[in-house]
Design a protein around this motif. Structure first.
Motif, PDB file in Angstrom:
ATOM      1  N   ARG A 114       0.834  -1.214   0.000  1.00 29.72           N
ATOM      2  CA  ARG A 114       0.000   0.000   0.000  1.00 29.72           C
ATOM      3  C   ARG A 114       0.866   1.261   0.000  1.00 29.72           C
ATOM      4  O   ARG A 114       0.511   2.260  -0.627  1.00 29.72           O
ATOM      5  CB  ARG A 114      -0.932   0.010   1.190  1.00 29.72           C
ATOM      6  N   ARG A 115       1.998   1.223   0.721  1.00 27.55           N
ATOM      7  CA  ARG A 115       2.891   2.395   0.715  1.00 27.55           C
ATOM      8  C   ARG A 115       3.486   2.626  -0.659  1.00 27.55           C
ATOM      9  O   ARG A 115       3.620   3.755  -1.111  1.00 27.55           O
ATOM     10  CB  ARG A 115       4.027   2.206   1.719  1.00 27.55           C
ATOM     11  N   LYS A 116       3.860   1.530  -1.334  1.00 29.93           N
ATOM     12  CA  LYS A 116       4.448   1.671  -2.655  1.00 29.93           C
ATOM     13  C   LYS A 116       3.413   2.169  -3.673  1.00 29.93           C
ATOM     14  O   LYS A 116       3.732   2.943  -4.558  1.00 29.93           O
ATOM     15  CB  LYS A 116       5.010   0.321  -3.139  1.00 29.93           C
TER      16      LYS A 116
END
Length: 118
Positions: A114-116
């Motif tokens: 999700r961060r990427k």
């Protein structure tokens, strides 16, 4: 709360059913030492004469195996508790393994993904 049961109680009740009651009932009904429910669903037990085996040894007719010995033998109640504990211990050991190792790694992987992406 249309049913009059709070969501917390409903969740606890559902979890208890799924984690304890359903596996316990399935184990008691299917275990070989309890109700032997597997014999009612196994195809060879549904076909008559599948296990009827006879032999002739030195001109003596010997009955080796019968359908009733495999599919219709009465439960051995002394083994029921042992069979249920054996079945449930395997189930709960796998569940604990998943809870301890795989689920945290999946959550970490999901967070990294999700961060990427976002």
């Amino acid at each position: 709360w249309r049913s009059g049961i709070s969501p917390t109680v409903s969740q606890m009740l559902g979890r208890t059913l799924v984690v304890w009651v359903v596996p316990l009932c399935a184990s008691v009904s299917m275990a070989d030492g309890c109700y032997r429910g597997w014999a009612r669903w196994w195809n060879p037990c549904l076909r008559p004469g599948t296990f009827d085996k006879n032999a002739t040894i030195f001109s003596t007719h010997v009955h080796i195996l019968s359908q009733a010995a495999v599919c219709g033998s009465p439960p051995e109640w002394g083994r029921c508790a042992r069979d249920v504990i054996g079945n449930l211990s395997v189930l709960y050991t796998r569940k604990m393994f998943l809870s301890a190792f795989q689920i945290p790694f999946l959550r970490i992987g999901t967070a990294i993904y999700r961060r990427k992406m976002g």
